[in-house]
Write an enzyme that holds these catalytic residues in place. Structure first.
Site, short mmCIF file in Angstrom:
data_model
loop_
_atom_site.label_atom_id
_atom_site.label_comp_id
_atom_site.label_asym_id
_atom_site.label_seq_id
_atom_site.Cartn_x
_atom_site.Cartn_y
_atom_site.Cartn_z
N GLU A 220 63.27 74.83 9.59
CA GLU A 220 64.42 73.99 9.95
C GLU A 220 65.03 74.39 11.29
O GLU A 220 66.05 73.87 11.69
CB GLU A 220 65.48 73.96 8.83
CG GLU A 220 65.61 75.18 7.98
CD GLU A 220 66.51 75.01 6.77
OE1 GLU A 220 66.97 73.91 6.48
OE2 GLU A 220 66.76 76.03 6.11
N CYS B 100 61.56 68.50 2.43
CA CYS B 100 62.61 68.38 1.41
C CYS B 100 63.94 67.90 1.99
O CYS B 100 64.93 67.83 1.28
CB CYS B 100 62.80 69.70 0.67
SG CYS B 100 63.36 71.04 1.73
N ASP C 153 68.39 70.01 8.77
CA ASP C 153 68.75 71.04 9.75
C ASP C 153 67.83 71.01 10.96
O ASP C 153 68.27 71.31 12.07
CB ASP C 153 68.70 72.44 9.10
CG ASP C 153 70.00 72.75 8.39
OD1 ASP C 153 71.07 72.40 8.93
OD2 ASP C 153 69.95 73.33 7.29
N HIS D 103 84.90 63.93 -2.14
CA HIS D 103 84.47 64.02 -3.53
C HIS D 103 84.11 62.65 -4.10
O HIS D 103 83.15 62.50 -4.84
CB HIS D 103 85.58 64.64 -4.38
CG HIS D 103 85.53 66.13 -4.34
ND1 HIS D 103 86.65 66.90 -4.49
CD2 HIS D 103 84.51 66.98 -4.19
CE1 HIS D 103 86.29 68.17 -4.42
NE2 HIS D 103 85.00 68.24 -4.23
#
Ligand code: PEP
Ligand code: MG
Length: 588
Positions: free
Chosen positions: A445, A516, A469, A198
């Site tokens: 991907e 992307c 990916d 985090h």
């Protein structure tokens, strides 16, 4: 004495300041047995401390300003959820009642139990959530010890005329990170944490130089030491010599000037030297991110990762109306610019709570990256999928919406989705609910999608290449596994061939093509991609200016033959350094 510590660079830039050391969550606690007569009083002491910690977090949450990164609120919520978990308090109370441990000892004993459970988790992301539990327990222990939190420590200092401050800790709780928004700290260093922790996520979204995973910085650095954080190299330099300090101050000034200069490109159209127009779109996770996209000068949203609306809801999926409101907000936030909404891409390192790591193991899903993710999951949950499609089409009445299908491997997946969209449109028409036509595209991907791309292209309006990916599935490298991170290679000839083929096939078919994945936002790949014929990129809004600058200096006529040479080369990285490096020198 000057020395260096190395860790994982998670957020770019140079920060120079004095160290503020914050007590770690795993503070040493007193261990003693509580007499039987005082056991219930000790349980109450623990519960009072927990309640005080809840109040602290709630007031921190109230303090979050609108311009704070959206992750912060969510992270405080996670901590509140953990603190309010009755099972957790009951387990701690059990240590007090049955073993007669004092409250602090009981808390740390329960932390050990949970830490072991987290350590056994296979999913990197979930394993790193152990840090959240440690921070929460640390907060309660601090209340019991009457200690100050990072926020309090900072509040107690008089800042007038003081040097900039750097936070150093074994770990930093997201709640304490809220203080960063008020510019109290100029950077931070932690002992633990990985790329998906985090703290790392928040650091990146806040754009503050940071290094995590140093293992021992908080033990080696002393309060008020002068420290340099090199967020590019992952280096921490403690008590630097005057020469080193001056060198880094120079670098810091340079990078500040560079940022200011790049920010001025905001309204400059992305056009290459030879007049090729290139579209720079934004990747967003939440509707509120649209503001940052507009600010950065994005010409649309190329990837709205809709799965963030579905995650961490304890199995309670967002309703059609809730999704509609979110998509509509993103569309309206983009003020008429197009928004590409990707249908939910959960699974692998983005599980719904329902598919926790434990459940995946239980269900013998051995390799979640190759399991029921993205479009596969959507088609196996038709009710959920129909609701999402309805919400997306309803939002199309408020602006320009495009629909993107993730992780496509089979033409059948496209056919099934198109069939569902036809039925959804008919239903909306029958019910008199407003919507417009929506362009439909697929994400490329999986290598199989490139091989069958001529077929896929006949059925869709556009494609978007997900290099994150595509690299993972081409090279058989789990993108979330640190152990094989050194083999995750965007320059691998197979990756480059698949990329070029996809761009080339789409252009020949007269269909729009965009990238992307992370490669799109990394200026190191801009010349390569534009030289492959790419004219549409999508990236994190903060990455847009640097990529735009690169494009403004690019000449596609000269880059295209160089890229063909790179593609034919045995060592594309070496060829790119040589050819594109030489090109840059001639260009300037
Ligand atoms: C990608 O795979 O490149 C991509 C953009 O999608 P995600 O990172 O969400 O898997
Ligand atoms: Mg992907």
């Amino acid at each position: 004495m000057s020395f260096q510590v190395f860790g994982i660079p998670v957020s770019r830039g140079v920060a120079i300041g004095r160290a503020v050391l914050v007590a770690s969550s795993r503070i040493d606690v007193a261990h003693y047995f509580v007499p039987q007569a005082q056991v219930e009083q000790e349980v109450r002491r623990m519960l009072h401390a927990r309640d005080a910690a809840v109040s602290q977090l709630e007031s921190l949450k109230d303090d979050i300003t609108d311009d704070a990164p959206h992750e912060l609120g969510a992270l405080v919520d996670v901590h509140l959820l953990l603190l309010k978990d009755e099972d957790f308090s009951a387990a701690v109370a059990q240590w007090i009642r049955e073993r007669h441990y004092n409250a602090e000892w009981a808390l740390s004993a329960q932390l050990e139990v949970l830490a072991r459970q987290f350590d056994e988790m296979e999913d990197d992301y979930l394993r790193e959530r152990k840090a959240d539990v440690e921070q929460v327990v640390g907060r309660v222990l601090s209340v019991l010890a009457g200690e100050v939190s990072a926020a309090d420590a900072v509040a107690q200092r008089d800042f007038a005329g003081e040097d900039p401050l750097l936070l150093v800790a074994a770990d930093i709780s997201p709640a304490d990170l809220i203080q960063f928004k008020r510019s109290v700290f100029c950077g931070f260093i932690t002992d633990i944490g990985g790329k998906t922790s985090h703290t790392a996520i928040v650091a990146r979204s806040m754009d503050i130089p940071a290094v995590v995973g140093t293992r021992e910085a908080s033990r080696l650095i002393l309060q008020d030491d002068w420290v340099i954080v090199d967020g590019d190299a992952g280096a921490v330099i403690v008590n630097p010599s005057p020469i080193v300090l001056e060198e880094y101050r120079f670098r810091q000034r340079q990078s500040e000037l560079e940022r200011a200069r790049l920010a001025r490109l905001r309204f400059t159209p992305a056009v290459t030297l030879d007049g090729q127009k290139v579209e720079l779109h934004a990747n967003i996770e939440q509707p509120s991110d649209a503001a940052a996209a507009i600010d950065a000068g994005a010409v649309g949203v190329g990837l709205f990762r809709s799965e963030f609306l579905f995650m961490n809801r304890q199995g309670d999926l967002p309703s059609e109306d809730e999704q509609f409101e979110a998509y509509k907000a993103a569309v309206e936030g983009m003020k008429g610019l197009p928004v590409t909404i990707r249908t939910v891409d959960v699974g692998a390192d983005k599980p719904l709570d329902r598919l926790s790591a434990a459940e995946l193991r239980h269900e013998h899903v051995l390799n979640p990256a190759m399991g029921l993710r993205a479009i596969r999951w959507c088609l196996s949950e038709p009710t959920m999928f129909r609701q999402q499609l309805r919400a997306i089409y309803r939002a199309s009445a408020f602006g320009k919406v495009k629909l993107l299908i993730p992780m496509v491997a089979h033409l059948n997946e496209v056919r099934a989705t198109l069939e569902m969209t036809r039925r959804v449109k008919q239903q909306l028409l029958d019910a008199g609910i407003g919507h417009t036509d929506v362009q439909i595209g697929v994400m490329v991907e999986i290598p199989a999608a490139v091989v069958v791309l001529p077929l896929l292209l006949k059925h869709v309006d556009f494609i978007s290449i997900g290099t994150n990916d595509l690299i993972q599935y081409t090279l058989a490298i789990d993108r979330a596994d640190e152990a094989v991170a050194h083999l995750y290679d965007p320059w691998h000839p197979a990756v480059l061939q698949l990329l070029f083929q996809s761009i080339d096939l789409a252009r020949r078919a007269g269909k729009d093509v965009s990238v992307c994945g992370e490669m799109a936002g990394d200026p190191a790949f801009t010349d390569l991609l534009v030289g492959m014929g790419l004219r549409s990129f999508s990236m994190h809004p903060t990455q847009i200016p640097a990529v735009k600058q690169r494009l403004l200096r690019a000449d596609t006529q000269r880059l295209e033959p160089l890229v063909q040479e790179i593609l034919k080369s045995e060592d594309p990285k070496e060829a790119a350094d040589r050819l594109l490096g030489g090109y840059m020198q001639i260009a300037h």
